[in-house]
Design a protein around this motif. Structure first.
Motif, mmCIF file in Angstrom:
data_model
loop_
_atom_site.group_PDB
_atom_site.id
_atom_site.type_symbol
_atom_site.label_atom_id
_atom_site.label_comp_id
_atom_site.label_asym_id
_atom_site.label_seq_id
_atom_site.Cartn_x
_atom_site.Cartn_y
_atom_site.Cartn_z
ATOM 1 N N LEU A 88 60.129 45.062 48.409
ATOM 2 C CA LEU A 88 59.407 44.237 47.988
ATOM 3 C C LEU A 88 58.205 44.616 47.995
ATOM 4 O O LEU A 88 57.679 43.078 47.542
ATOM 5 C CB LEU A 88 59.536 44.646 50.025
ATOM 6 C CG LEU A 88 60.516 44.782 51.016
ATOM 7 C CD1 LEU A 88 59.852 44.255 52.462
ATOM 8 C CD2 LEU A 88 60.668 42.954 51.373
ATOM 9 N N VAL A 89 57.734 45.584 47.678
ATOM 10 C CA VAL A 89 56.482 45.424 46.710
ATOM 11 C C VAL A 89 56.850 44.960 45.371
ATOM 12 O O VAL A 89 55.731 43.865 44.894
ATOM 13 C CB VAL A 89 56.062 47.019 46.674
ATOM 14 C CG1 VAL A 89 55.127 47.133 45.626
ATOM 15 C CG2 VAL A 89 56.040 47.926 47.842
ATOM 16 N N ALA A 90 57.686 45.456 44.628
ATOM 17 C CA ALA A 90 58.360 44.733 43.677
ATOM 18 C C ALA A 90 58.992 43.049 43.604
ATOM 19 O O ALA A 90 57.670 42.435 42.702
ATOM 20 C CB ALA A 90 60.151 45.900 42.505
ATOM 21 N N ALA A 91 59.053 42.378 44.702
ATOM 22 C CA ALA A 91 59.002 41.311 44.797
ATOM 23 C C ALA A 91 57.499 40.689 44.841
ATOM 24 O O ALA A 91 57.593 39.712 44.181
ATOM 25 C CB ALA A 91 59.627 40.512 45.765
ATOM 26 N N TRP A 92 56.785 41.301 45.472
ATOM 27 C CA TRP A 92 55.645 40.866 45.497
ATOM 28 C C TRP A 92 54.804 40.370 43.873
ATOM 29 O O TRP A 92 53.905 39.698 43.923
ATOM 30 C CB TRP A 92 54.709 41.526 46.143
ATOM 31 C CG TRP A 92 52.768 40.776 46.911
ATOM 32 C CD1 TRP A 92 52.399 41.770 46.256
ATOM 33 C CD2 TRP A 92 52.324 40.484 47.665
ATOM 34 N NE1 TRP A 92 50.639 41.001 46.535
ATOM 35 C CE2 TRP A 92 50.900 40.109 47.994
ATOM 36 C CE3 TRP A 92 53.217 39.420 48.851
ATOM 37 C CZ2 TRP A 92 50.647 39.471 48.335
ATOM 38 C CZ3 TRP A 92 52.409 39.164 48.843
ATOM 39 C CH2 TRP A 92 50.528 38.384 49.226
ATOM 40 N N GLU A 93 54.749 41.468 43.122
ATOM 41 C CA GLU A 93 54.236 41.923 41.872
ATOM 42 C C GLU A 93 55.382 40.590 41.079
ATOM 43 O O GLU A 93 55.360 40.864 39.907
ATOM 44 C CB GLU A 93 54.808 43.041 41.578
ATOM 45 C CG GLU A 93 53.694 43.863 41.903
ATOM 46 C CD GLU A 93 53.538 45.347 42.206
ATOM 47 O OE1 GLU A 93 54.506 45.652 41.706
ATOM 48 O OE2 GLU A 93 52.809 46.055 42.157
ATOM 49 N N GLY A 94 56.263 40.278 41.401
ATOM 50 C CA GLY A 94 57.342 39.349 40.589
ATOM 51 C C GLY A 94 58.317 39.090 40.031
ATOM 52 O O GLY A 94 59.098 38.639 39.808
ATOM 53 N N GLU A 95 59.431 40.914 40.791
ATOM 54 C CA GLU A 95 60.128 41.125 40.977
ATOM 55 C C GLU A 95 61.032 40.487 41.413
ATOM 56 O O GLU A 95 61.012 40.261 42.762
ATOM 57 C CB GLU A 95 60.681 42.624 40.565
ATOM 58 C CG GLU A 95 59.756 42.677 39.525
ATOM 59 C CD GLU A 95 60.385 43.375 37.487
ATOM 60 O OE1 GLU A 95 62.128 43.433 38.377
ATOM 61 O OE2 GLU A 95 59.648 43.190 37.185
ATOM 62 N N PRO A 96 62.513 39.867 41.317
ATOM 63 C CA PRO A 96 63.400 38.835 42.444
ATOM 64 C C PRO A 96 63.946 40.090 43.380
ATOM 65 O O PRO A 96 64.400 40.910 42.751
ATOM 66 C CB PRO A 96 64.819 38.565 41.092
ATOM 67 C CG PRO A 96 64.418 39.521 40.418
ATOM 68 C CD PRO A 96 63.357 39.885 40.333
ATOM 69 N N LEU A 97 63.611 40.265 44.513
ATOM 70 C CA LEU A 97 64.657 40.930 45.434
ATOM 71 C C LEU A 97 65.783 40.572 45.715
ATOM 72 O O LEU A 97 66.761 39.230 45.921
ATOM 73 C CB LEU A 97 63.572 39.759 46.923
ATOM 74 C CG LEU A 97 63.684 41.200 48.108
ATOM 75 C CD1 LEU A 97 63.080 42.265 47.873
ATOM 76 C CD2 LEU A 97 63.380 40.162 48.881
#
Length: 133
Positions: A88-97
Motif C-alpha cells: 500500500l505504501v509503494a502504491a502511494w509512491e506510484g507502484e501498481p498495487l
C-alpha cells in the motif's frame, strides 16, 4: 566465578551455533533467535503504522478500523500484514498495487463504509437485500 562477555560490534549479524551439551550455548542460540524475531517484527511495524495512517487519512476513520482494514486485506490475500502495508505504501509512491490486493482493498473499504453507516454489507455469497421485505 564471575564472567564478563565482550561482544563484537557486529554481534547482531552473527549466528550462534551451540553444542547440545552446552546449556549456556543453547541459551545464546535461543536468545539470538528471539532477538531476530523481535527485530523483524519491529521493522515491519513501521511500515504497518505508515499504511495505517494512510488509511486513516484516505478513508476517514480511527486507528482501530484502519488497522482492521489492513488485517482484513492481509487475510483475504493470505499475505503477511507487513507485506500488505508495504504494498500500500509503494502504491502511494506510484507502484501498481497487485490485483488481488486491489480487490481486497475495495471489499474491505465497502465493509468499513457500511459499518460506518450503521448497516451490514452482505458477504460475497449472500443476496444484496433487494426484494427482501
Amino acid at each position: 566465578m564471575h564472567r564478563t562477555a565482550m561482544l563484537p560490534e557486529d554481534w547482531w549479524d552473527l549466528t550462534a551455533e551451540a553444542l547440545t551439551e552446552d546449556p549456556a550455548g543453547q541459551d545464546v542460540v535461543a536468545l539470538r533467535a528471539r532477538v531476530d524475531r523481535l527485530r523483524q517484527a519491529l521493522a515491519g511495524r513501521a511500515v504497518v503504522d505508515q499504511a495505517c495512517g494512510m488509511v486513516m487519512v484516505l478513508a476517514p476513520c480511527r486507528r482501530g478500523p484502519a488497522g482492521g482494514l489492513l488485517v482484513d486485506i492481509s487475510r483475504q490475500c493470505d499475505t503477511g500484514l507487513p507485506e500488505v502495508a508495504a504494498a500500500l505504501v509503494a502504491a502511494w509512491e506510484g507502484e501498481p498495487l497487485p490485483l488481488r490486493m486491489r480487490r481486497a482493498l475495495r471489499r474491505a473499504l465497502r465493509r468499513l463504509y457500511a459499518e460506518d453507516r450503521g448497516c451490514d454489507s452482505p458477504s460475497a455469497g449472500e443476496p444484496s437485500g433487494k426484494g427482501r421485505p
